[in-house]
Structures are given as structure tokens and as C-alpha cells.
Scaffold this active site. Structure first.
Site, mmCIF file in Angstrom:
data_model
loop_
_atom_site.group_PDB
_atom_site.id
_atom_site.type_symbol
_atom_site.label_atom_id
_atom_site.label_comp_id
_atom_site.label_asym_id
_atom_site.label_seq_id
_atom_site.Cartn_x
_atom_site.Cartn_y
_atom_site.Cartn_z
ATOM 1 N N ASP A 65 40.173 73.329 31.447
ATOM 2 C CA ASP A 65 41.123 73.788 30.442
ATOM 3 C C ASP A 65 42.444 73.071 30.676
ATOM 4 O O ASP A 65 42.698 72.543 31.762
ATOM 5 C CB ASP A 65 41.330 75.300 30.543
ATOM 6 C CG ASP A 65 42.302 75.823 29.482
ATOM 7 O OD1 ASP A 65 42.148 75.436 28.309
ATOM 8 O OD2 ASP A 65 43.233 76.581 29.823
ATOM 9 N N SER A 66 43.288 73.097 29.654
ATOM 10 C CA SER A 66 44.627 72.530 29.810
ATOM 11 C C SER A 66 45.440 73.318 30.830
ATOM 12 O O SER A 66 46.470 72.830 31.285
ATOM 13 C CB SER A 66 45.347 72.541 28.462
ATOM 14 O OG SER A 66 45.528 73.876 28.032
ATOM 15 N N TYR A 84 48.370 71.209 25.775
ATOM 16 C CA TYR A 84 47.745 70.038 25.145
ATOM 17 C C TYR A 84 48.008 69.993 23.631
ATOM 18 O O TYR A 84 47.984 68.923 23.026
ATOM 19 C CB TYR A 84 46.226 70.081 25.368
ATOM 20 C CG TYR A 84 45.751 69.524 26.692
ATOM 21 C CD1 TYR A 84 46.623 69.287 27.756
ATOM 22 C CD2 TYR A 84 44.396 69.231 26.867
ATOM 23 C CE1 TYR A 84 46.161 68.784 28.965
ATOM 24 C CE2 TYR A 84 43.928 68.718 28.073
ATOM 25 C CZ TYR A 84 44.805 68.497 29.119
ATOM 26 O OH TYR A 84 44.352 67.990 30.298
ATOM 27 N N GLY A 85 48.182 71.177 23.064
ATOM 28 C CA GLY A 85 48.209 71.306 21.592
ATOM 29 C C GLY A 85 49.087 70.315 20.862
ATOM 30 O O GLY A 85 48.686 69.748 19.849
ATOM 31 N N CYS A 116 38.494 75.182 26.411
ATOM 32 C CA CYS A 116 39.781 74.833 25.809
ATOM 33 C C CYS A 116 39.477 74.405 24.380
ATOM 34 O O CYS A 116 38.725 73.448 24.157
ATOM 35 C CB CYS A 116 40.393 73.665 26.591
ATOM 36 S SG CYS A 116 41.863 72.958 25.853
ATOM 37 N N ASN A 117 40.045 75.123 23.416
ATOM 38 C CA ASN A 117 39.760 74.797 22.018
ATOM 39 C C ASN A 117 40.271 73.417 21.634
ATOM 40 O O ASN A 117 39.632 72.694 20.876
ATOM 41 C CB ASN A 117 40.402 75.845 21.105
ATOM 42 C CG ASN A 117 39.601 77.123 21.034
ATOM 43 O OD1 ASN A 117 38.778 77.293 20.153
ATOM 44 N ND2 ASN A 117 39.835 78.039 21.961
ATOM 45 N N THR A 118 41.446 73.051 22.169
ATOM 46 C CA THR A 118 42.027 71.758 21.805
ATOM 47 C C THR A 118 41.117 70.623 22.283
ATOM 48 O O THR A 118 40.798 69.699 21.519
ATOM 49 C CB THR A 118 43.428 71.619 22.429
ATOM 50 O OG1 THR A 118 44.198 72.773 22.077
ATOM 51 C CG2 THR A 118 44.122 70.381 21.931
ATOM 52 N N GLU A 178 51.256 80.360 30.279
ATOM 53 C CA GLU A 178 51.344 79.535 31.490
ATOM 54 C C GLU A 178 52.495 79.991 32.395
ATOM 55 O O GLU A 178 52.437 79.820 33.604
ATOM 56 C CB GLU A 178 51.503 78.047 31.132
ATOM 57 C CG GLU A 178 50.244 77.383 30.562
ATOM 58 C CD GLU A 178 49.141 77.152 31.605
ATOM 59 O OE1 GLU A 178 49.451 76.883 32.775
ATOM 60 O OE2 GLU A 178 47.942 77.259 31.228
ATOM 61 N N CYS A 214 42.179 79.710 20.887
ATOM 62 C CA CYS A 214 42.742 79.078 22.069
ATOM 63 C C CYS A 214 42.409 80.027 23.206
ATOM 64 O O CYS A 214 42.654 81.233 23.102
ATOM 65 C CB CYS A 214 44.252 78.905 21.922
ATOM 66 S SG CYS A 214 45.061 78.362 23.464
ATOM 67 N N THR A 215 41.864 79.487 24.304
ATOM 68 C CA THR A 215 41.414 80.384 25.367
ATOM 69 C C THR A 215 42.569 81.044 26.112
ATOM 70 O O THR A 215 42.362 81.971 26.889
ATOM 71 C CB THR A 215 40.492 79.638 26.361
ATOM 72 O OG1 THR A 215 41.132 78.441 26.799
ATOM 73 C CG2 THR A 215 39.168 79.299 25.698
ATOM 74 N N HIS A 216 43.801 80.570 25.889
ATOM 75 C CA HIS A 216 44.941 81.274 26.472
ATOM 76 C C HIS A 216 45.214 82.613 25.771
ATOM 77 O O HIS A 216 45.779 83.522 26.363
ATOM 78 C CB HIS A 216 46.217 80.425 26.359
ATOM 79 C CG HIS A 216 46.314 79.299 27.344
ATOM 80 N ND1 HIS A 216 45.544 78.162 27.241
ATOM 81 C CD2 HIS A 216 47.086 79.129 28.465
ATOM 82 C CE1 HIS A 216 45.854 77.335 28.242
ATOM 83 N NE2 HIS A 216 46.774 77.903 28.997
#
Lengths: 264, 264
Positions: free
Chosen positions: A10-11, A42-43, A73-75, A152, A183-185
Site C-alpha cells: 500500500d502507499s 499516491y493519489g 491500495c486502490n490507486t 497517515e 481507498c483502503t485508508h
């Protein structure tokens, strides 16, 4: 039967939402996780850069002898899932198709919202996948560039977070019956998001949905780990500060974790 | 996106229990079904014969341009799934791993019963798959050679059926908390089986579990049918009498079906 670990990338810390669900559904499997927090989010980055960074993480995971790679990570999934899947000879999963399928099953009025990073939203990939499967769906997408930095920095319940989430999501309130957390966040902000959207809106956690797919593909490719071996050999790596990562990971996973700093 | 049909095969009508679940979960997909009722039951036959008959059905389905093949028959899965999966370049699913996984998730006291045809039970495949995944499970298997003939002759609720099911299952009553219906014919006898085993025993329908896997693999291999096309082009074939097959199929699927006789 295959006792190697499953690799997650993931980012940053967002992919931990997928790992948490994995540890619940498949507690005997081992995890190797790499989060690129030093370069998150990353987005807003150009696709070519996201592609390079993701491949760096993929190659790092391959050195850990993983049996499967999950782009948690979706991005990264939006930009490079198909390419990575085509090039590796182990299964590679993304989080977008599982989330899109779950949203189609969940919606009652064909009105699906998708929130994600600027790259995920501008790629149009959720809309494309949802409408390919179900052309009559109305999909409304919204970029939420401020959400990943909040997570984050471990701002999960602060009044700043509440204000940002409220102001960002306002355009979607009352417009959708199902909202994909693309988005996994974002599941780390789930209580605030649910509160803003209202209790009747079904939130789809694309990462949690992805774990169902992991389970099926472990079966299909006969890669399950034997339950004779205890599943406690998890390893976490971050490109940023190990202690900051561990603080979020331990709270979220409700266990102590071993985090190492790594340069990609 | 792939608008070709999904192929299903079974020794007879049992695989219709998988199709019913498919039509519920994925109503837009098209089905081609072949049932070998003329040579059912497969369970008491030698493995080599089951292998030959299954390959005949696989080859028949390939002439119908299917995008995926489901061995909707535990006996065929036990004997030849891995071979068919290795030889074809489309995904091939069996019903045993999904049933085994679901049983492990369901059991509360690690006591799993498995009922199936003589071949499925003597192959020991459920026990092997369950204990590979979860070595602490106690698996008790029981062959039920009279069940498939009952179902193929449409004796689903008669007093004969009740007597046969009661006498056959007696050794398992009180011994297991979860019972795998390890033959796709058996869900047609589910009310009687549940009644004999008692309400607290969880029955695992291996075929229904398999549909979850179908859905995930359609996603993974990007084979979903577009929902723009209505999913009403189902075709059913039997090696025995088309009218007898249709009588069972229409009752079970709750819709009219088009059945053709075919010689393999």
C-alpha cells in the site's frame, strides 16, 4: 498447500484495513506488508510514478518469497493491477473489482457513490467496472484528497478529521444509498464517514471485500497454509518511520507488531 | 467482460442445486448444463469410468463455447477435477474445496460429518482437504448410495425417502455439529436430512458454496457477462429422458426450462 506468506502493499498504512480482515477470516495465514508512507499519498501523483513505486514494492515482496500479492491500495490497483497480474506467475489481486461487485449487490436504488484519491477518481475505474457489470447503475464519484494525510498522521477521531470529512462528503449526502470506500485508508475513518452519510447508507469496504477473493483464490490455486503451523509470523515494512507505523498498526490490528524501516 | 455461458456438468440432476444458487446470485449469467442421468449414479462406478464419462461431458460443453466449467458433481470432482483444470485453458471449478472450507468455518466443536456417494467417500477427499486445512478437525464420512437414485426418480418427499434417509443417517445423529452434503443431489433432500439430523446441525451445501467461488473467479479472470444482455438463454441437456429431467428442473428452478436429449 503452500506455507509461504501473502504479500500486501500500500502507499502507507491503508492496506492494514485489508490485513485486519485477513487476520479475522484467515488467521493461520502469514503476512508480509510493505507500506510506502514516505511517499504517501499516491493519489495526486502522475500515473507513471505510481506505476514505478508500485513495481518497487512488488519486487520487494518477491524477495520475501510470497505466494500471492495483494495490491491493498486502490490507486495502485487502478494504475497497474492488470500489468502486474499479467507479468507475475503468482496470483495478484486488486481491491477494485471486489468493491465494485459488492456495491452492485448492496445498492437498493441503483445509486452508488465512490470516494477515493484524486488518481482513483480521475481514472474512472470504479464507474467503468460497475457500469460494465451493471449498466443501469448511477455512479457518483468524489475525490477526497485530504483523507489519506489525516490517516497517515493518525488523526482518526479528531475534530479536524470530523470537519474535513463533513465538508468533503457534503455533496454526496442524500444522493446515494451505497458508498464505496475506494481507498483502503478510508475504513480507518469509517465511524465519521458513517455519521456524515447517515445510518441508512451502506459503506462498502473494498479491502474487506477483497479478503473473500483472497480466500477463494487460495482454494482455487491450492495455496492455503496448513493450520498445523501457527500464523504468527507476520512482518511489516515501511519506507517511513517504523515507530509511527507501529503505533497505527498496533491500534488497528489490536496486537503488537514488528515493523522494520526499509529503503526501496 | 465475456458473454459466453458457464458450463455445468453432473451425473444427473444434482448439479441443478448449483444452478439454482447461481441464478439467485448471478442472474444475468447464461447456463449450459449437461446431466448424465442415463448413467447415474456415478458413485458406485470405478474411477476410470467416471473419468471417461466426465471427459465426455467436458468435451460436450466445450462444443457449446463455454467460458468456465463447473464440475457440479462431487464424484467427478473427487476423481478428475485436478486433471481437467490442468488441461483446459478456461477456469474449471469443483465443489469439494468450497464445501470443505465452509465446513471448517461453520463447525463449533470440530466435529464435521460428510455424506456422499460411495466413490466420494472412499476417495477420502473431503477428509483429506479438511484436515490439510485444519488438522484438528474430526471428520466422519458416510456413504449414502441410495440417495442419488431417490432424487433421480423425483422421490423428494415420499415416505420411502424419509425411511431411507432416516436409516442411512442414523450413525451420524448426535455425532457432528456440521454436515457436508457432499453430493449435489442431496440438497434436494435437505428438509428430510435436516429433520433427521436435528435443527442444531448446520448443513453445508457444497454446490451453493461453490457459487461464491464462481463469482470471485469471474471477477479475477474478468469473465463477467454484461448485464446489458438479459440472462435468459439457458440450455439444458440430458443423456436420459428430456421430459423427466424437465419435471425435476422446473420444480427445482421454479421456471420453465428447455431440455434436449443428447447422446454422448
Amino acid at each position: 498447500m503452500d506455507n509461504r506468506p501473502i504479500g500486501f502493499l500500500d502507499s502507507g498504512v491503508g492496506g492494514l484495513t485489508v490485513v485486519r480482515e485477513l487476520l479475522r477470516q484467515l488467521p493461520h495465514e502469514d503476512v508480509v506488508y510493505i507500506g510506502d508512507s514516505a511517499r504517501a499519498p499516491y493519489g495526486p501523483r502522475p500515473a507513471e510514478q505510481i506505476r514505478d513505486y508500485t513495481w518497487q514494492m512488488v519486487n520487494f515482496l518477491l524477495t520475501k518469497n510470497v505466494k500471492m500479492i495483494v495490491l491493498a491500495c486502490n490507486t495502485a490497483t487502478a494504475v497497474v493491477w492488470e500489468e502486474v497480474k499479467a507479468k507475475l506467475d503468482i496470483p495478484v489481486l486488486g481491491v477494485i473489482l471486489p468493491g465494485a461487485s459488492a456495491a452492485i449487490k448492496s445498492t437498493t436504488h441503483q445509486k452508488i457513490g465512490v470516494i477515493g484519491t484524486p488518481m482513483t477518481v480521475s481514472s474512472g475505474i470504479y464507474q467503468e467496472k460497475i457500469q460494465h457489470l451493471a449498466p443501469d447503475m448511477e455512479v457518483t464519484s468524489l475525490a477526497c484528497p485530504k483523507f489519506v494525510p489525516l490517516v497517515e498522521s493518525n488523526e482518526l477521531t479528531s475534530s479536524v478529521s470530523k470537519k474535513v470529512v463533513y465538508e468533503t462528503l457534503k455533496p454526496l449526502v442524500g444522493k446515494v444509498d451505497t458508498l464505496v470506500l475506494g481507498c483502503t485508508h478510508y475504513p480507518l475513518l469509517k465511524p465519521i464517514i458513517q455519521n456524515v452519510m447517515g445510518p441508512s447508507v451502506k459503506l462498502i469496504d473494498s479491502g474487506a471485500e477483497c479478503v473473500r477473493d483472497i480466500s477463494v483464490l487460495l482454494n482455487y490455486f491450492e495455496l492455503n497454509k496448513s493450520r498445523e503451523l501457527a500464523g504468527q509470523n507476520h512482518r511489516f515494512y515501511t519506507t517511513a518511520n517504523a515507530n509511527s507505523f507501529a503505533a497505527i498498526a498496533e491500534k488497528w490490528l489490536e496486537r503488537s507488531v514488528n515493523v522494520e524501516h526499509v529503503n526501496l
